[in-house]
Design a protein around this motif. Sequence first.
Motif, mmCIF file in Angstrom:
data_model
loop_
_atom_site.group_PDB
_atom_site.id
_atom_site.type_symbol
_atom_site.label_atom_id
_atom_site.label_comp_id
_atom_site.label_asym_id
_atom_site.label_seq_id
_atom_site.Cartn_x
_atom_site.Cartn_y
_atom_site.Cartn_z
ATOM 1 N N ARG A 90 24.592 9.600 -26.637
ATOM 2 C CA ARG A 90 24.682 8.339 -26.223
ATOM 3 C C ARG A 90 25.819 7.733 -25.789
ATOM 4 N N ALA A 91 26.966 8.609 -26.116
ATOM 5 C CA ALA A 91 28.184 8.209 -25.046
ATOM 6 C C ALA A 91 27.917 8.206 -23.653
ATOM 7 N N PHE A 92 27.040 9.122 -23.235
ATOM 8 C CA PHE A 92 26.652 9.175 -21.832
ATOM 9 C C PHE A 92 25.697 8.361 -21.327
ATOM 10 N N GLY A 93 25.350 7.300 -22.257
ATOM 11 C CA GLY A 93 24.319 6.266 -21.805
ATOM 12 C C GLY A 93 22.957 6.952 -22.014
ATOM 13 N N LEU A 94 22.409 7.845 -22.699
ATOM 14 C CA LEU A 94 21.225 8.488 -22.956
ATOM 15 C C LEU A 94 20.425 7.661 -24.193
ATOM 16 N N ARG A 95 18.918 7.371 -23.836
ATOM 17 C CA ARG A 95 18.423 6.725 -24.964
ATOM 18 C C ARG A 95 17.153 7.145 -24.741
ATOM 19 N N GLY A 96 16.533 6.772 -25.940
ATOM 20 C CA GLY A 96 14.957 7.002 -26.024
ATOM 21 C C GLY A 96 14.538 8.520 -25.488
ATOM 22 N N ALA A 97 13.516 8.383 -24.601
ATOM 23 C CA ALA A 97 12.740 9.580 -24.061
ATOM 24 C C ALA A 97 13.984 10.643 -23.429
ATOM 25 N N THR A 98 14.818 9.861 -22.937
ATOM 26 C CA THR A 98 15.999 10.550 -22.067
ATOM 27 C C THR A 98 16.602 11.503 -23.011
ATOM 28 N N LEU A 99 17.022 10.772 -24.045
ATOM 29 C CA LEU A 99 17.953 11.473 -25.030
ATOM 30 C C LEU A 99 17.181 12.566 -25.822
ATOM 31 N N PHE A 100 15.918 12.454 -25.891
ATOM 32 C CA PHE A 100 15.124 13.455 -26.492
ATOM 33 C C PHE A 100 14.794 14.557 -25.732
ATOM 34 N N ALA A 101 14.533 14.535 -24.411
ATOM 35 C CA ALA A 101 14.464 15.374 -23.620
ATOM 36 C C ALA A 101 15.692 16.187 -23.209
ATOM 37 N N THR A 102 16.697 15.395 -23.114
ATOM 38 C CA THR A 102 18.092 16.112 -22.664
ATOM 39 C C THR A 102 18.803 16.640 -23.973
ATOM 40 N N VAL A 103 18.791 16.163 -25.140
ATOM 41 C CA VAL A 103 19.699 16.701 -26.400
ATOM 42 C C VAL A 103 18.978 17.185 -27.267
#
Length: 303
Positions: free
Chosen positions: A208-221
């Motif tokens: 979240r500190a790098f601006g990831l939210r929702g589907a992007t956060l799920f796929a990346t983290v």
Amino acid sequence: MAAADATGPAGADPRPPGREERGAAASVARRPRRPARPGGSAGSDGGDRRPLSSRRWFRIVGGALIPLALLAAWQVVSTTGAVPVSQLPSPEMVWLAAVDLAERGLLGLYIAISTQRVFIGFAFGALFGLLAGAVVGLSRLGDVLFSPTLGAVRAVPSLAWVPLLILWFGIGEDSKVILISIGAFFPVYTIVAASLRHVDRRLLEAGRAFGLRGATLFATVQLPAVVPSVIAALRLALAQAWLFLVAAELIASSMGLGFLLSDSGNTGRIDRIFLAIILLAVLGKLSDALVGLLERWAVRRWA
């Protein structure tokens, strides 16, 4: 002035340039070289230093020891008369039963039909299990709404679904595939939901500190964090699908390995019963090996 010309500028090295390098190269050249070992590079200390248990040939040989020992013991017990043939047929009898079914074109047909049912049911069950596990594991509201109901449905035995599926979908392929899907659904749902709930909070905060939210956060983290658990869930679901296959093929089926198992029990063909059990074990192991290949690729790709 002459002295200055002889010695060069103040602070310069009076030795000829490259003298130290030539001396080091000469000492290395005089040092005896260690001969290269077979299977290793020249100058290597120990060649392949992997532990014995991680080498492919050792795993293949070690994995075959127990099946070969069981086969040898089975042959000895069945041929010496320690157990009656009516209870324990010899390996030769089981092989002849397989040859008989193959010559009549039934063995390959039964294997193909059962494998098709398992993979179709597994695909649907695993897909819905991933979706439900993601909803419950990522959403507190989803956890509150769905967890109690799915936990209760999970406790229903597989054979309890058979009469209901017959009434709803008849005795065709739909009822069999749905029953196998139910068996594959719950391992995936349970493990994925639990894994997503326990993803490290520090990883989420960093994303979240790098601006990831929702589907992007799920796929990346979140997805890379649970890849090993997801693959373990898929392997368990595939094994569960093979278990539910026998119950599914009890639904007025006339083909498949489950039918072969039940029909042989009704006719007293114990050699065919052993054949069906061995085929189910071999096919289950081969399908598990395919998921193992998927695991290697997924771990390299995401984890």
